[in-house]
Design a protein around this motif. Structure first.
Motif, PDB file in Angstrom:
ATOM      1  N   UNK A  64      14.989  26.035 -74.535  1.00 20.78           N
ATOM      2  CA  UNK A  64      16.167  25.248 -74.211  1.00 20.78           C
ATOM      3  C   UNK A  64      16.174  24.687 -72.793  1.00 20.78           C
ATOM      4  N   UNK A  65      15.867  25.482 -71.755  1.00 22.20           N
ATOM      5  CA  UNK A  65      15.900  24.922 -70.395  1.00 22.20           C
ATOM      6  C   UNK A  65      14.934  23.751 -70.199  1.00 22.20           C
ATOM      7  N   UNK A  66      13.693  23.900 -70.669  1.00 22.15           N
ATOM      8  CA  UNK A  66      12.715  22.826 -70.476  1.00 22.15           C
ATOM      9  C   UNK A  66      13.043  21.625 -71.355  1.00 22.15           C
ATOM     10  N   UNK A  67      13.618  21.885 -72.527  1.00 21.95           N
ATOM     11  CA  UNK A  67      13.997  20.792 -73.419  1.00 21.95           C
ATOM     12  C   UNK A  67      15.099  19.949 -72.782  1.00 21.95           C
ATOM     13  N   UNK A  68      16.113  20.614 -72.242  1.00 21.01           N
ATOM     14  CA  UNK A  68      17.215  19.884 -71.616  1.00 21.01           C
ATOM     15  C   UNK A  68      16.766  19.179 -70.336  1.00 21.01           C
ATOM     16  N   UNK A  69      15.847  19.792 -69.604  1.00 21.41           N
ATOM     17  CA  UNK A  69      15.315  19.147 -68.394  1.00 21.41           C
ATOM     18  C   UNK A  69      14.539  17.894 -68.782  1.00 21.41           C
ATOM     19  N   UNK A  70      13.705  17.993 -69.804  1.00 22.96           N
ATOM     20  CA  UNK A  70      12.921  16.844 -70.260  1.00 22.96           C
ATOM     21  C   UNK A  70      13.835  15.746 -70.781  1.00 22.96           C
ATOM     22  N   UNK A  71      14.923  16.135 -71.456  1.00 22.94           N
ATOM     23  CA  UNK A  71      15.863  15.145 -71.971  1.00 22.94           C
ATOM     24  C   UNK A  71      16.595  14.446 -70.830  1.00 22.94           C
ATOM     25  N   UNK A  72      16.956  15.201 -69.795  1.00 23.83           N
ATOM     26  CA  UNK A  72      17.653  14.627 -68.639  1.00 23.83           C
ATOM     27  C   UNK A  72      16.775  13.620 -67.910  1.00 23.83           C
ATOM     28  N   UNK A  73      15.475  13.786 -67.981  1.00 29.79           N
ATOM     29  CA  UNK A  73      14.542  12.892 -67.297  1.00 29.79           C
ATOM     30  C   UNK A  73      14.317  11.583 -68.043  1.00 29.79           C
ATOM     31  N   UNK A  74      14.836  11.475 -69.268  1.00 27.06           N
ATOM     32  CA  UNK A  74      14.655  10.241 -70.025  1.00 27.06           C
ATOM     33  C   UNK A  74      15.494   9.127 -69.405  1.00 27.06           C
ATOM     34  N   UNK A  75      15.028   7.911 -69.552  1.00 25.63           N
ATOM     35  CA  UNK A  75      15.696   6.762 -68.930  1.00 25.63           C
ATOM     36  C   UNK A  75      16.728   6.094 -69.839  1.00 25.63           C
ATOM     37  N   UNK A 166       9.022  15.528 -76.331  1.00 27.36           N
ATOM     38  CA  UNK A 166       8.341  16.781 -76.649  1.00 27.36           C
ATOM     39  C   UNK A 166       7.162  17.009 -75.717  1.00 27.36           C
ATOM     40  N   UNK A 167       6.475  15.943 -75.355  1.00 28.38           N
ATOM     41  CA  UNK A 167       5.337  16.044 -74.453  1.00 28.38           C
ATOM     42  C   UNK A 167       5.789  16.534 -73.076  1.00 28.38           C
ATOM     43  N   UNK A 168       6.896  15.982 -72.580  1.00 33.71           N
ATOM     44  CA  UNK A 168       7.413  16.413 -71.275  1.00 33.71           C
ATOM     45  C   UNK A 168       7.879  17.873 -71.323  1.00 33.71           C
ATOM     46  N   UNK A 169       8.428  18.264 -72.469  1.00 28.27           N
ATOM     47  CA  UNK A 169       8.949  19.628 -72.615  1.00 28.27           C
ATOM     48  C   UNK A 169       7.858  20.631 -72.963  1.00 28.27           C
ATOM     49  N   UNK A 171       6.551  21.036 -75.906  1.00 27.95           N
ATOM     50  CA  UNK A 171       6.887  21.608 -77.211  1.00 27.95           C
ATOM     51  C   UNK A 171       6.057  20.946 -78.302  1.00 27.95           C
ATOM     52  N   UNK A 172       5.739  21.696 -79.320  1.00 27.94           N
ATOM     53  CA  UNK A 172       4.962  21.167 -80.438  1.00 27.94           C
ATOM     54  C   UNK A 172       5.636  21.535 -81.756  1.00 27.94           C
ATOM     55  N   UNK A 173       5.271  20.824 -82.801  1.00 23.61           N
ATOM     56  CA  UNK A 173       5.787  21.087 -84.142  1.00 23.61           C
ATOM     57  C   UNK A 173       7.312  21.170 -84.147  1.00 23.61           C
ATOM     58  N   UNK A 174       7.955  20.193 -83.515  1.00 18.68           N
ATOM     59  CA  UNK A 174       9.413  20.162 -83.479  1.00 18.68           C
ATOM     60  C   UNK A 174       9.875  18.762 -83.839  1.00 18.68           C
ATOM     61  N   UNK A 175      10.672  18.670 -84.900  1.00 16.36           N
ATOM     62  CA  UNK A 175      11.119  17.380 -85.401  1.00 16.36           C
ATOM     63  C   UNK A 175      12.592  17.160 -85.094  1.00 16.36           C
ATOM     64  N   UNK A 176      13.021  15.907 -85.202  1.00 11.72           N
ATOM     65  CA  UNK A 176      14.422  15.604 -84.949  1.00 11.72           C
ATOM     66  C   UNK A 176      15.311  16.401 -85.901  1.00 11.72           C
ATOM     67  N   UNK A 177      14.889  16.543 -87.157  1.00  7.54           N
ATOM     68  CA  UNK A 177      15.692  17.288 -88.127  1.00  7.54           C
ATOM     69  C   UNK A 177      15.825  18.753 -87.728  1.00  7.54           C
ATOM     70  N   UNK A 178      14.897  19.248 -86.908  1.00  8.30           N
ATOM     71  CA  UNK A 178      14.972  20.639 -86.465  1.00  8.30           C
ATOM     72  C   UNK A 178      16.154  20.869 -85.523  1.00  8.30           C
ATOM     73  N   UNK A 179      16.696  19.788 -84.954  1.00 10.45           N
ATOM     74  CA  UNK A 179      17.899  19.921 -84.135  1.00 10.45           C
ATOM     75  C   UNK A 179      19.059  20.378 -85.017  1.00 10.45           C
ATOM     76  N   UNK A 180      19.137  19.806 -86.213  1.00  9.09           N
ATOM     77  CA  UNK A 180      20.162  20.200 -87.192  1.00  9.09           C
ATOM     78  C   UNK A 180      19.971  21.657 -87.580  1.00  9.09           C
ATOM     79  N   UNK A 181      18.729  22.033 -87.849  1.00 12.35           N
ATOM     80  CA  UNK A 181      18.431  23.410 -88.229  1.00 12.35           C
ATOM     81  C   UNK A 181      18.717  24.367 -87.067  1.00 12.35           C
ATOM     82  N   UNK A 182      18.544  23.877 -85.848  1.00 16.10           N
ATOM     83  CA  UNK A 182      18.779  24.724 -84.684  1.00 16.10           C
ATOM     84  C   UNK A 182      20.231  25.172 -84.600  1.00 16.10           C
ATOM     85  N   UNK A 183      21.158  24.261 -84.875  1.00 14.28           N
ATOM     86  CA  UNK A 183      22.561  24.648 -84.844  1.00 14.28           C
ATOM     87  C   UNK A 183      22.830  25.733 -85.879  1.00 14.28           C
TER      88      UNK A 183
END
Length: 250
Positions: A64-75, A166-169, A171-183
């Motif tokens: 979660x920390x690296x994912x949110x950091x990578x997301x914050x870095x997006x333009x 995912x590259x910045x974070x 992370x591997x083998x993680x899809x957009x649909x996995x966000x739904x599964x994560x909740x």
């Protein structure tokens, strides 16, 4: 028929799940035709489906920390908001991308998805963080939450930004649909019942929610530990791992 079996095998050599869905669609078409008077055979009948492995990937605590950091870095603010709303609502990406302002009730913090995958409307409770994101997007009376000059009128799936994230974070083998599964997974690990998880994700069938049963052992274990500790205390045992013989027991 032989043609259907060949088609099923050909698709299944690459994507077994898709092959099964194709055969199911063909079978449904012929079943409906039979209701309308068709007397021929159903070519999809008796075709053995490929075994499907239920996917259980969800975002882990250390990711979660690296994912949110990578997301914050997006333009792209649109991309950031899309990803966060997928995670915070558990809605399917197509529903998030095509969300309309008229379906969002800010006073009650409810998002009504009129056309879901299972055909029934879904009511999504909006957490404060989701409300905050939506309000920053300048709500309108009508139109899409993620408008775009595309054929659909709304933003398309982020085919380039997602793998870059995912590259910045790392992370591997993680899809957009996995966000739904994560909740759903974090709900399960927080002790939520399968009924509550299914309701929040808009599952029509209980089978769709069963995967989360495998992910909810921590709260189950904690509950069992609490109960057994209480029983041992009531029996007169001390607060240790040692289970002493109960007086009078043989």
């Amino acid at each position: 028929s032989a043609e259907c079996r060949t088609l099923h095998a050909a698709i299944g050599s690459h994507t077994p799940i898709l092959a099964n869905r194709v055969i199911e669609i063909i079978g449904s078409i012929y079943a409906r035709a039979a209701e309308w008077g068709y007397t021929g055979i159903n070519p999809a009948k008796d075709i053995q489906p490929f075994k499907e492995q239920k996917r259980d990937r969800f975002i882990q605590a250390d990711e979660l920390p690296v994912f949110f950091k990578a997301l914050a870095d997006d333009t792209s603010e649109d991309f950031k908001h899309f990803v966060l709303l997928c995670l915070l609502t558990g809605a399917r990406r197509t529903n998030v991308l095509s969300a309309r302002w008229q379906d969002i009730n800010f006073p009650s913090a409810i998002w009504r998805i009129p056309d879901s995958k299972n055909g029934d409307p879904i009511l999504i409770p909006l957490v404060p963080e989701a409300i905050e994101i939506l309000k920053t997007r300048e709500p309108q009376k009508t139109g899409f939450v993620f408008p775009s000059e595309s054929k659909t009128g709304h933003m398309s799936p982020p085919k380039k930004r997602w793998p870059a994230l995912l590259n910045r974070a790392g992370m591997s083998d993680f899809r957009i649909h996995d966000l739904r599964r994560s909740l759903g997974s974090w709900q399960a690990n927080s002790g939520a019942s399968l009924a509550i998880i299914g309701k929040s994700l808009g599952h029509k069938s209980a089978d769709a929610t069963l995967i989360y049963a495998r992910l909810s052992m921590d709260p189950v274990r904690a509950s069992v530990n609490t109960a057994t500790t209480a029983m041992l205390k009531a029996a007169g045992s001390k607060k240790t791992a040692e289970v002493r013989r109960i007086r009078g027991a043989k």
